[in-house]
Design an enzyme around this catalytic site. Structure first.
Site, short mmCIF file in Angstrom:
data_model
loop_
_atom_site.label_atom_id
_atom_site.label_comp_id
_atom_site.label_asym_id
_atom_site.label_seq_id
_atom_site.Cartn_x
_atom_site.Cartn_y
_atom_site.Cartn_z
N GLU A 1 55.82 -4.45 -127.11
CA GLU A 1 55.14 -4.02 -125.89
C GLU A 1 53.65 -4.32 -125.98
O GLU A 1 53.02 -4.12 -127.02
CB GLU A 1 55.35 -2.51 -125.69
N THR B 1 52.26 -7.05 -126.18
CA THR B 1 52.01 -8.16 -127.11
C THR B 1 52.01 -9.51 -126.41
O THR B 1 51.47 -10.48 -126.95
CB THR B 1 53.06 -8.20 -128.23
N ASP B 2 52.59 -9.58 -125.22
CA ASP B 2 52.74 -10.90 -124.59
C ASP B 2 51.38 -11.52 -124.25
O ASP B 2 51.14 -12.70 -124.51
CB ASP B 2 53.66 -10.87 -123.37
N SER C 1 62.19 -7.38 -95.52
CA SER C 1 62.53 -6.53 -96.66
C SER C 1 63.55 -5.50 -96.19
O SER C 1 63.23 -4.61 -95.39
CB SER C 1 61.28 -5.83 -97.20
N GLY D 1 60.29 2.56 -110.54
CA GLY D 1 59.53 3.30 -111.53
C GLY D 1 60.09 3.22 -112.93
O GLY D 1 59.62 3.93 -113.83
N SER E 1 60.54 -4.26 -114.07
CA SER E 1 59.88 -5.41 -113.46
C SER E 1 60.63 -5.99 -112.26
O SER E 1 61.08 -7.15 -112.27
CB SER E 1 59.61 -6.50 -114.49
N SER F 1 59.05 -6.76 -109.70
CA SER F 1 58.15 -7.79 -109.18
C SER F 1 58.48 -9.15 -109.76
O SER F 1 58.51 -10.17 -109.05
CB SER F 1 56.69 -7.42 -109.47
N GLU G 1 51.02 -13.10 -109.83
CA GLU G 1 50.50 -11.78 -110.22
C GLU G 1 48.98 -11.84 -110.36
O GLU G 1 48.27 -10.95 -109.89
CB GLU G 1 51.13 -11.33 -111.53
N ASP H 1 57.82 -10.84 -118.48
CA ASP H 1 58.70 -10.40 -117.40
C ASP H 1 59.32 -11.59 -116.68
O ASP H 1 60.53 -11.63 -116.43
CB ASP H 1 57.93 -9.53 -116.41
#
Length: 388
Positions: free
Chosen positions: A34, A36-37, A68, A121, A125, A127, A160, A172
């Protein structure tokens, strides 16, 4: 899982009774690795069997018409527009149009209706799933599939950065594009080399416990932590110009000690977590190769501790869920995602899953007056067209 007919019926209703192609892209989990990317380290994600499902059809104009289904909202924009719509959800699609155009895809107007079933939540991801779904669709419909998978990943990341304002890494989008059912992936975010690892444990299950809280902090906590890491890298390079470190991946614990007086203690703590997390990802890979799920779980608990105490992206609710997992004998548990709320990801023996769910639900409700949402995780396929 989303039903194709659910999306198709809305597409037909909103776009003159015609049908188009169906595309899908998944959300993701990350077993370990986490924050780390964006530091050039290792991550260990997998695609899941929920995500975004979209129907898309060229409309012969220069206008993109988006609906949507979940939000019951409709937005239109021109493919030549430079500003884009104001609605955040539509800016993801606008950004993908712009980024695929930059990669040589002659995007024309199209109609689309889409829906998602990524738990909100949960830090899975949605998105990236949306970006990857439209990357695949635009490449297929207008680009003769000439854009590589890696370029689709980078197009999602650029969306993003440029159109949403989140300076995310590539994990992601990578997981959403490259995922394969029943396999996790170790990605080197520095070299972009990756390897698939079968993940079909017979006696264990992965499940998410959603805290159902999200703490909004002042400013941008994600970008603040990224800046801390960049501060340390700059200090290392300033101390020794020959180093030319590009990310924390290029630094060592000795480097951190050498610049301790040149950056804040907060920056040092955050960088220390990142370097430790790099080693934990490699440790999990070795443990999986040996079938040692107890070691996988031990490393997951260490990651949670680091995220909570050093990187400071936890919250009382997530720490409570982690403590309950320990009490119940869950093999491994940690925060998953950016933090400040969302989920814990838990590796548990199948035999204790029911009792763990019962206990964590009761204790969390007693403590916070909220019933956590439980999601079993199944590892699924990446972005694709669904022929039907």
């Amino acid at each position: 899982m989303l039903e194709i007919e659910h999306v198709r019926s809305r597409f037909i209703k909103h776009f003159d009774g015609l049908t188009g192609n169906i595309y899908a892209a998944p959300g993701r989990i990350n077993l370990i690795g986490e924050h780390t990317d964006y530091n050039g380290g290792f991550v260990f994600p997998g695609a899941v069997d929920c995500g975004i499902l979209a129907e898309v059809r060229p409309n012969g104009t220069d206008t993109v018409m988006c609906y949507s289904i979940d939000l019951k909202d409709r937005v239109e924009f021109k493919v030549t527009d430079t500003e884009g719509p104001s609605a955040t959800w539509a800016r993801f699609i606008f950004g993908m149009v712009k980024e695929m155009q930059l990669r040589g895809v002659d995007v024309k107007g199209f109609n689309t209706a889409f829906a998602g079933d990524v738990p909100l939540g949960a830090g899975m991801s949605s998105s990236a799933a949306l970006e990857s779904c439209f990357a695949y669709a635009l490449n297929d419909l207008f680009g003769e599939n000439k854009v590589s998978k890696w370029e689709m990943v980078l197009a999602g990341q650029a969306t993003e950065h440029k159109y949403i304002g989140c300076n995310c890494g590539i994990m992601d989008q990578f997981a959403s594009v490259f995922g394969q059912a029943g396999k996790l992936m170790r990605l080197d975010c520095n070299s972009r080399e990756f390897e698939y690892f079968p993940f079909k444990p017979l006696d264990y299950r992965l499940l998410l416990v959603n805290s159902c809280v999200k703490h909004e902090l002042a400013g941008s906590p994600y970008n603040d932590r990224r800046k801390s890491c960049e501060n340390v890298v700059k200090a290392v390079n300033d101390k020794d110009p020959q180093r030319n470190a590009k990310t924390l991946r290029d630094c060592t614990l000795e480097d951190l000690e050498a610049v301790r007086n040149d950056v804040s203690e907060e920056d040092i703590r955050r960088a220390t977590f990142v370097l430790g997390e790099k080693d934990r990802v490699l440790g999990v890979c070795k443990a999986l190769e040996n079938g040692d799920y107890e070691e996988v779980g031990r490393l997951m608990y260490l990651t949670h501790k680091g995220l909570s105490k050093d990187y400071e992206v936890s919250c009382p609710e997530l720490d409570f869920l982690n403590d309950v997992a320990k009490d119940c004998g869950v093999t491994g548990s940690r925060i998953m995602g950016g933090g400040f709320g969302g989920c814990t990801i838990n590796l548990a023996k199948e035999a204790i899953c029911d009792s763990f769910i019962k206990t964590v639900t009761e204790r969390y409700f007693d403590k916070y007056g909220i019933k956590p949402r439980i999601h079993y995780v199944n590892i699924g396929d990446g972005a694709r067209r669904i022929d039907c």
